[in-house]
Motif scaffolding. Structure first.
Motif, PDB file in Angstrom:
ATOM      1  N   VAL A  13      38.715  52.368  71.500  1.00  0.00           N
ATOM      2  CA  VAL A  13      38.953  53.538  70.648  1.00  0.00           C
ATOM      3  C   VAL A  13      40.339  54.095  70.995  1.00  0.00           C
ATOM      4  O   VAL A  13      40.530  55.299  71.111  1.00  0.00           O
ATOM      5  CB  VAL A  13      37.850  54.609  70.856  1.00  0.00           C
ATOM      6  N   GLY A  14      41.300  53.182  71.182  1.00  0.00           N
ATOM      7  CA  GLY A  14      42.626  53.589  71.639  1.00  0.00           C
ATOM      8  C   GLY A  14      43.584  53.879  70.514  1.00  0.00           C
ATOM      9  O   GLY A  14      43.213  54.506  69.513  1.00  0.00           O
ATOM     10  N   ILE A  15      44.808  53.396  70.658  1.00  0.00           N
ATOM     11  CA  ILE A  15      45.848  53.744  69.686  1.00  0.00           C
ATOM     12  C   ILE A  15      45.694  52.930  68.404  1.00  0.00           C
ATOM     13  O   ILE A  15      45.698  53.466  67.308  1.00  0.00           O
ATOM     14  CB  ILE A  15      47.248  53.552  70.323  1.00  0.00           C
TER      15      ILE A  15
ATOM     16  N   GLU B 223      29.157  67.972  87.012  1.00  0.00           N
ATOM     17  CA  GLU B 223      29.724  66.731  86.479  1.00  0.00           C
ATOM     18  C   GLU B 223      28.708  65.969  85.625  1.00  0.00           C
ATOM     19  O   GLU B 223      29.085  65.263  84.695  1.00  0.00           O
ATOM     20  CB  GLU B 223      30.243  65.860  87.632  1.00  0.00           C
ATOM     21  N   PHE B 224      27.433  66.154  85.946  1.00  0.00           N
ATOM     22  CA  PHE B 224      26.409  65.515  85.113  1.00  0.00           C
ATOM     23  C   PHE B 224      26.391  66.160  83.728  1.00  0.00           C
ATOM     24  O   PHE B 224      26.299  65.464  82.712  1.00  0.00           O
ATOM     25  CB  PHE B 224      25.028  65.616  85.775  1.00  0.00           C
ATOM     26  N   LEU B 225      26.506  67.492  83.697  1.00  0.00           N
ATOM     27  CA  LEU B 225      26.567  68.196  82.407  1.00  0.00           C
ATOM     28  C   LEU B 225      27.801  67.747  81.629  1.00  0.00           C
ATOM     29  O   LEU B 225      27.746  67.520  80.424  1.00  0.00           O
ATOM     30  CB  LEU B 225      26.641  69.703  82.640  1.00  0.00           C
ATOM     31  N   GLU B 226      28.919  67.599  82.342  1.00  0.00           N
ATOM     32  CA  GLU B 226      30.143  67.147  81.683  1.00  0.00           C
ATOM     33  C   GLU B 226      29.980  65.728  81.142  1.00  0.00           C
ATOM     34  O   GLU B 226      30.521  65.387  80.100  1.00  0.00           O
ATOM     35  CB  GLU B 226      31.323  67.209  82.666  1.00  0.00           C
ATOM     36  N   PHE B 227      29.205  64.934  81.879  1.00  0.00           N
ATOM     37  CA  PHE B 227      28.958  63.554  81.449  1.00  0.00           C
ATOM     38  C   PHE B 227      28.235  63.555  80.103  1.00  0.00           C
ATOM     39  O   PHE B 227      28.558  62.782  79.207  1.00  0.00           O
ATOM     40  CB  PHE B 227      28.125  62.828  82.511  1.00  0.00           C
ATOM     41  N   ARG B 228      27.258  64.456  79.965  1.00  0.00           N
ATOM     42  CA  ARG B 228      26.540  64.577  78.693  1.00  0.00           C
ATOM     43  C   ARG B 228      27.532  64.944  77.587  1.00  0.00           C
ATOM     44  O   ARG B 228      27.498  64.387  76.490  1.00  0.00           O
ATOM     45  CB  ARG B 228      25.462  65.667  78.819  1.00  0.00           C
ATOM     46  N   ASN B 229      28.440  65.888  77.898  1.00  0.00           N
ATOM     47  CA  ASN B 229      29.445  66.286  76.905  1.00  0.00           C
ATOM     48  C   ASN B 229      30.364  65.124  76.533  1.00  0.00           C
ATOM     49  O   ASN B 229      30.723  64.954  75.371  1.00  0.00           O
ATOM     50  CB  ASN B 229      30.301  67.435  77.454  1.00  0.00           C
ATOM     51  N   ILE B 230      30.739  64.344  77.546  1.00  0.00           N
ATOM     52  CA  ILE B 230      31.615  63.191  77.305  1.00  0.00           C
ATOM     53  C   ILE B 230      30.947  62.244  76.297  1.00  0.00           C
ATOM     54  O   ILE B 230      31.572  61.772  75.348  1.00  0.00           O
ATOM     55  CB  ILE B 230      31.924  62.451  78.627  1.00  0.00           C
ATOM     56  N   LEU B 231      29.658  62.000  76.514  1.00  0.00           N
ATOM     57  CA  LEU B 231      28.906  61.117  75.611  1.00  0.00           C
ATOM     58  C   LEU B 231      28.934  61.652  74.180  1.00  0.00           C
ATOM     59  O   LEU B 231      29.206  60.915  73.237  1.00  0.00           O
ATOM     60  CB  LEU B 231      27.454  61.014  76.073  1.00  0.00           C
ATOM     61  N   GLN B 232      28.661  62.945  74.055  1.00  0.00           N
ATOM     62  CA  GLN B 232      28.610  63.559  72.726  1.00  0.00           C
ATOM     63  C   GLN B 232      29.955  63.518  72.033  1.00  0.00           C
ATOM     64  O   GLN B 232      30.053  63.129  70.877  1.00  0.00           O
ATOM     65  CB  GLN B 232      28.188  65.014  72.879  1.00  0.00           C
TER      66      GLN B 232
ATOM     67  N   SER C 122      32.500  61.558  72.690  1.00  0.00           N
ATOM     68  CA  SER C 122      32.872  60.168  72.384  1.00  0.00           C
ATOM     69  C   SER C 122      32.221  59.730  71.081  1.00  0.00           C
ATOM     70  O   SER C 122      32.855  59.110  70.224  1.00  0.00           O
ATOM     71  CB  SER C 122      32.395  59.204  73.477  1.00  0.00           C
ATOM     72  N   GLU C 123      30.950  60.069  70.932  1.00  0.00           N
ATOM     73  CA  GLU C 123      30.231  59.646  69.737  1.00  0.00           C
ATOM     74  C   GLU C 123      30.869  60.254  68.486  1.00  0.00           C
ATOM     75  O   GLU C 123      31.089  59.556  67.487  1.00  0.00           O
ATOM     76  CB  GLU C 123      28.761  60.071  69.845  1.00  0.00           C
ATOM     77  N   VAL C 124      31.200  61.536  68.561  1.00  0.00           N
ATOM     78  CA  VAL C 124      31.803  62.204  67.400  1.00  0.00           C
ATOM     79  C   VAL C 124      33.175  61.605  67.080  1.00  0.00           C
ATOM     80  O   VAL C 124      33.506  61.373  65.919  1.00  0.00           O
ATOM     81  CB  VAL C 124      31.925  63.726  67.663  1.00  0.00           C
TER      82      VAL C 124
END
Lengths: 144, 245
Positions: free
Chosen positions: A70-72, A111-120, A122-124
Motif C-alpha cells: 500500500v505504498g507509493i 500499545e495494544f489499543l493503538e494496535f487495534r487503531n492501526i488495524l482499523q 489500515s483497513e480504511v
C-alpha cells in the motif's frame, strides 16, 4: 537536514492547502456513499482477550505489509492482498492482548489499543485506495 | 550482552544478542520479547523530541542516540520523582520556565531580526527540554527551588533577543534561586545532547545582571563585605549581632 526543510515547507502547505482540501472534502462527503467502518458501542477492553498471540510481531508485519503493498505505486491486486491480510489479523484480535496489568504508565495496554487503531486505519486506507481507481495526488494507481 | 535496568527499587539483568544498536532499540526488544511490563517513554527515535532521556552508568543520555554496550546500567533521570521504571515526572522542571518568565514579555516591534541577530541565540533555541541537565545538576539536587539549567538558558535566549524590550524584568526575576546559586560545575554542559552550555549562559546572565546593578550576594557574606570588616563590630559578631564565621 532535508527532512527538516521538507517539514518546514510542508507545514505551510498543510496549513494553506490542507484547509482548502478539508473544506472541499467535507462538501463532497455529503454526496458520496461512505465506506463501512465498524462502530463500537461497548468498551473494546471489556471483551475477552486470551493473550496467546504476541501483537508486537503483527504490528511489525503490518508495517511491512503497508510499505510493500500500500505504498507509493499501488496495484489493485496487491491492495486486495493487503486487505485480506489485514482482515486475517483482525480476526486474531481476541487471541491477542496485554500482559501488563498495572494501572500506572501501562504502555503495553496502550500499545495494544493503538494496535487495534492501526488495524482499523489500515483497513480504511486500503478500502479507500481500492474505491478510487484513477490516480490522484499522492494516490498513484498502476494500471495492470 | 547483558544490561541492567533499574525497575523501581530493584535492578534487573537482561540478556540481549550482541550487535550495534541503540539503547532504545534494546529497550523495545526487551519490552516486545522478554518482558511486556517494562516502562519507558520515547517519541521520535531521532534525538529531536527529548522524551527518552535516562541515565546509563551515571551519565545522562538520550536512549535513541546512545549505542548500548555490554554491562550497561540503565536508570531513570535523577532529581525528579519516578513514575514507573524509567519514566519520570518532569512537571516541576517545566514549571521552572514559568517561574523564570522565560518568554518575551514586552515585544519590541521595531527590532529587525537579521541573520546576525538570529545567530546570537541560535544554540539556545535548540533546547529540547529532555531534562538531562536537571538530572545532572548538583544544585537542583539540594535546592528544589533553583530555577535550573534549561530555564536559565531560555531566559538568556530571551534576554539576548533584540525583540525583548524589557530585559531588566527578566534579570530581576532570576536573582533569587537563580544565576548566583549555580556552582559553575559544568555538568549540564557535558550531558546536553544539543551541545548547549547552560553554565556559559548563566555566566552571561551574571555579566548582564551586573550591568543592571546586581552583584553576587555571596560576596557580601565574606566577613560582611568590604565595609563591615574593620573591627567596628564586637569580636565574634556579625552586622546583625549574630555570631559571624
Amino acid at each position: 537536514m532535508v527532512a527538516i526543510v521538507l517539514e518546514g515547507t510542508l507545514f505551510l502547505e498543510i496549513v494553506v492547502f490542507g484547509r482548502e482540501a478539508g473544506k472541499n472534502a467535507a462538501l463532497n462527503a455529503k454526496d458520496i456513499e461512505s465506506l463501512s467502518v465498524p462502530v463500537y458501542s461497548e468498551c473494546f477492553l471489556d471483551n475477552e482477550f486470551k493473550n496467546t498471540i504476541d501483537f508486537y510481531k503483527y504490528k511489525e508485519k503490518i508495517g511491512k505489509l503497508l510499505y510493500n503493498k500500500v505504498g507509493i505505486v499501488r496495484k489493485r491486486a496487491e491492495l486486495e492482498d493487503a486487505l485480506d491480510e489485514i482482515k486475517k489479523i483482525e480476526s486474531l484480535l481476541s487471541d491477542m492482548g496485554w500482559s501488563d496489568t498495572s494501572a500506572i504508565y501501562n504502555t503495553n495496554k496502550q500499545e495494544f489499543l493503538e494496535f487495534r487503531n492501526i488495524l482499523q486505519v489500515s483497513e480504511v486506507v486500503i478500502q479507500s485506495a481500492l474505491a478510487r481507481s484513477e490516480s490522484c495526488g499522492a494516490h498513484y494507481m498502476e494500471t495492470e | 550482552m547483558k544490561i541492567t535496568i533499574k525497575r523501581d527499587e530493584t535492578y534487573e539483568i537482561y540478556e540481549l544478542e550482541d550487535g550495534a544498536y541503540t539503547l532504545l532499540e534494546a529497550l523495545n526488544k526487551i519490552k516486545h520479547e522478554i518482558d511486556n511490563t517494562l516502562s519507558f517513554s520515547s517519541g521520535c527515535r531521532s534525538s529531536v523530541c527529548g522524551s527518552c532521556a535516562m541515565r546509563v552508568n551515571d551519565q545522562e543520555v538520550l536512549a535513541c542516540s546512545y549505542k548500548v554496550q555490554d554491562g550497561d546500567r540503565v536508570e531513570p533521570l535523577n532529581n525528579m520523582p519516578v513514575i514507573r521504571d524509567l519514566v519520570v515526572d518532569m512537571d516541576k522542571s517545566y514549571e521552572m520556565n514559568v517561574k523564570a518568565k522565560a518568554w518575551i514579555s514586552s515585544f519590541n516591534s521595531e527590532a529587525v531580526l537579521d541573520h546576525e541577530a538570529e545567530k546570537v541565540n541560535e544554540v539556545q533555541s535548540d533546547c529540547i527540554m529532555c531534562g538531562s541537565c536537571y538530572s545532572s545538576c548538583p544544585v537542583y539536587a539540594v535546592n528544589g527551588e533553583f530555577l535550573g539549567p534549561f530555564s536559565l538558558t531560555r531566559v538568556w535566549k530571551y534576554v539576548s533577543d533584540k525583540r525583548e524590550d524589557d530585559a531588566g524584568e527578566k534579570i530581576d526575576t532570576i536573582q533569587t534561586n537563580g544565576i548566583w546559586d549555580c556552582t559553575l560545575c559544568n555538568n549540564c554542559t557535558v550531558v546536553c545532547p544539543q551541545n548547549i552550555s547552560s553554565k556559559a549562559d548563566i555566566e552571561k546572565l551574571r555579566v548582564r545582571s551586573s550591568m543592571f546593578g546586581y552583584s553576587d550576594p555571596s560576596f557580601g557574606s565574606f566577613g560582611g563585605g568590604f565595609d563591615g570588616g574593620f573591627g567596628f563590630l564586637a569580636e565574634g559578631q556579625g552586622p546583625d549581632g549574630s555570631p559571624s564565621f
